[in-house]
Scaffold this motif. Structure first.
Motif, mmCIF file in Angstrom:
data_model
loop_
_atom_site.group_PDB
_atom_site.id
_atom_site.type_symbol
_atom_site.label_atom_id
_atom_site.label_comp_id
_atom_site.label_asym_id
_atom_site.label_seq_id
_atom_site.Cartn_x
_atom_site.Cartn_y
_atom_site.Cartn_z
ATOM 1 N N ILE A 150 -1.478 -9.447 -11.389
ATOM 2 C CA ILE A 150 -2.216 -8.966 -10.226
ATOM 3 C C ILE A 150 -1.548 -9.435 -8.936
ATOM 4 O O ILE A 150 -1.423 -8.679 -7.963
ATOM 5 N N GLU A 151 -1.108 -10.677 -8.909
ATOM 6 C CA GLU A 151 -0.454 -11.210 -7.711
ATOM 7 C C GLU A 151 0.858 -10.487 -7.449
ATOM 8 O O GLU A 151 1.217 -10.228 -6.286
ATOM 9 N N ASP A 152 1.572 -10.162 -8.517
ATOM 10 C CA ASP A 152 2.818 -9.406 -8.376
ATOM 11 C C ASP A 152 2.532 -8.041 -7.740
ATOM 12 O O ASP A 152 3.259 -7.590 -6.840
ATOM 13 N N LEU A 153 1.463 -7.392 -8.198
ATOM 14 C CA LEU A 153 1.082 -6.103 -7.637
ATOM 15 C C LEU A 153 0.648 -6.253 -6.177
ATOM 16 O O LEU A 153 1.017 -5.436 -5.322
ATOM 17 N N LYS A 154 -0.110 -7.292 -5.889
ATOM 18 C CA LYS A 154 -0.560 -7.527 -4.514
ATOM 19 C C LYS A 154 0.626 -7.727 -3.568
ATOM 20 O O LYS A 154 0.638 -7.198 -2.452
ATOM 21 N N ASN A 155 1.612 -8.466 -4.029
ATOM 22 C CA ASN A 155 2.791 -8.692 -3.190
ATOM 23 C C ASN A 155 3.532 -7.390 -2.913
ATOM 24 O O ASN A 155 4.038 -7.161 -1.817
ATOM 25 N N SER A 156 3.576 -6.529 -3.931
ATOM 26 C CA SER A 156 4.209 -5.222 -3.763
ATOM 27 C C SER A 156 3.465 -4.393 -2.716
ATOM 28 O O SER A 156 4.082 -3.732 -1.878
ATOM 29 N N LEU A 157 2.135 -4.461 -2.752
ATOM 30 C CA LEU A 157 1.321 -3.711 -1.794
ATOM 31 C C LEU A 157 1.406 -4.307 -0.392
ATOM 32 O O LEU A 157 1.426 -3.575 0.607
ATOM 33 N N ARG A 158 1.476 -5.636 -0.298
ATOM 34 C CA ARG A 158 1.567 -6.296 1.017
ATOM 35 C C ARG A 158 2.811 -5.842 1.774
ATOM 36 O O ARG A 158 2.795 -5.703 2.992
ATOM 37 N N LYS A 159 3.884 -5.596 1.042
ATOM 38 C CA LYS A 159 5.133 -5.177 1.678
ATOM 39 C C LYS A 159 4.994 -3.804 2.347
ATOM 40 O O LYS A 159 5.757 -3.471 3.251
ATOM 41 N N LEU A 160 4.009 -3.035 1.887
ATOM 42 C CA LEU A 160 3.813 -1.699 2.457
ATOM 43 C C LEU A 160 3.085 -1.754 3.795
ATOM 44 O O LEU A 160 3.250 -0.876 4.633
ATOM 45 N N GLY A 161 2.265 -2.775 3.979
ATOM 46 C CA GLY A 161 1.561 -2.937 5.259
ATOM 47 C C GLY A 161 0.365 -2.022 5.414
ATOM 48 O O GLY A 161 -0.783 -2.455 5.467
ATOM 49 N N SER A 162 0.608 -0.734 5.510
ATOM 50 C CA SER A 162 -0.474 0.255 5.561
ATOM 51 C C SER A 162 -0.108 1.386 4.617
ATOM 52 O O SER A 162 1.034 1.856 4.615
ATOM 53 N N VAL A 163 -1.081 1.800 3.805
ATOM 54 C CA VAL A 163 -0.755 2.774 2.772
ATOM 55 C C VAL A 163 -1.919 3.726 2.507
ATOM 56 O O VAL A 163 -3.075 3.321 2.460
ATOM 57 N N LEU A 164 -1.570 4.974 2.359
ATOM 58 C CA LEU A 164 -2.527 6.003 1.958
ATOM 59 C C LEU A 164 -2.320 6.208 0.457
ATOM 60 O O LEU A 164 -1.200 6.487 0.016
ATOM 61 N N ILE A 165 -3.376 6.038 -0.335
ATOM 62 C CA ILE A 165 -3.256 6.120 -1.792
ATOM 63 C C ILE A 165 -3.846 7.427 -2.314
ATOM 64 O O ILE A 165 -4.999 7.759 -2.039
ATOM 65 N N ALA A 166 -3.018 8.177 -3.042
ATOM 66 C CA ALA A 166 -3.491 9.403 -3.693
ATOM 67 C C ALA A 166 -4.519 9.000 -4.736
ATOM 68 O O ALA A 166 -4.199 8.281 -5.690
#
Length: 268
Positions: free
Chosen positions: A7-23
């Motif tokens: 989960i933390e690995d996934l969170k770090n991946s998402l943090r790098k995006l900053g702002s994201v629109l998810i389909a």
């Protein structure tokens, strides 16, 4: 890798995006991705769901309900992939054409709303099967955090259960066009016949199902454990009567049961 580490690995991946629109379809993968993203205070996230003739109304309603439950911003946008003649003829790469149409709209929305990236719920298992739509996502620069962090479908279901997400054991979703053989024209009438048939079966309590369109035949695929139920005389009679009223002349049960991608199977 343990649950917390994944989960933390996934969170770090998402943090790098900053702002994201998810389909967001409201299915297992996108709900898991949305739930994790919604729990990261450092990023700005919004869910976007496409609405068109190839997506059942109940899926749109469920996506809206789940997005509200997750307390995330959610937008539903009308799309019309069938207006594209290349898709309407239903070629083998129809998913590529459809994804291109829909995700260009998502990218435009992201730009208008100030989001840096668009992401989807592709998982690592999806990379190993026939998914022509993945090519479109790659060409458009769509992010797939679940695949990037090597999360499998089984892991996503397991982690979803631990997180208390109601989708952890939800049946797999797929657009209604996948019920129609390649090279047979896609029309709203055919899609509505499929949607009406599957909706009726769902109301009877069947969960993992597909009604494959082989007009004038409706071929029903069910989970193996559900096949005996549909063969009970009173249920069988109701199903046959309803699907004939919808427009099919013959109703058959596929004894192999539900399997993803059965329309891709080739005979020797």
């Amino acid at each position: 890798m343990e649950f917390e580490e994944k989960i933390e690995d996934l969170k770090n991946s998402l943090r790098k995006l900053g702002s994201v629109l998810i389909a967001y379809s409201g299915g297992v993968d996108s709900t898991f991705l949305m739930a994790v993203a919604a729990g990261i205070p450092e990023i700005d996230v919004m869910a976007v769901t496409a609405s068109n003739a190839m997506i059942p109304d109940w899926e749109i309603k469920e996506a809206r309900r789940l997005a509200k439950k997750l307390k995330v911003k959610h937008k539903i946008i009308k799309t019309d992939p069938l207006s594209n003649p290349a898709l309407k003829v239903n070629p083998k790469n129809r998913c590529y054409i459809c994804k291109k149409v829909i995700f260009i709209k998502f990218l435009n929305l992201a730009q208008e709303a100030g989001y840096s990236y668009v992401a989807d719920g592709t998982n690592s298992d999806d990379l190993g099967v026939y998914r022509p739509g993945l090519k479109a996502l790659k060409e458009l620069g769509i992010k797939s955090p679940l695949a990037d962090t090597r999360l499998t479908k089984d892991e996503i279901r397991s982690y979803s259960k631990e997180m208390g997400l109601p989708t952890w054991d939800a049946p797999a979703l797929a657009c209604l066009a996948t019920r129609i053989p390649y090279d047979e024209e896609l029309t709203e009438t055919k899609l509505k016949m499929i949607d009406g048939s599957e909706g009726y079966l769902r109301r009877l309590g069947f969960r993992q199902l597909r009604v494959r369109y082989h007009y004038p035949i409706a071929r029903i695929e069910l989970g193996p454990e559900e096949i005996p139920l549909i063969l009970e005389p009173d249920i069988k009679e109701k199903v046959v009567k309803r699907l004939k009223a919808i427009g099919f002349d013959h109703v058959v049960i596929d004894l192999e049961g539900y399997r993803s991608g059965s329309m891709d199977e080739r005979k020797e």
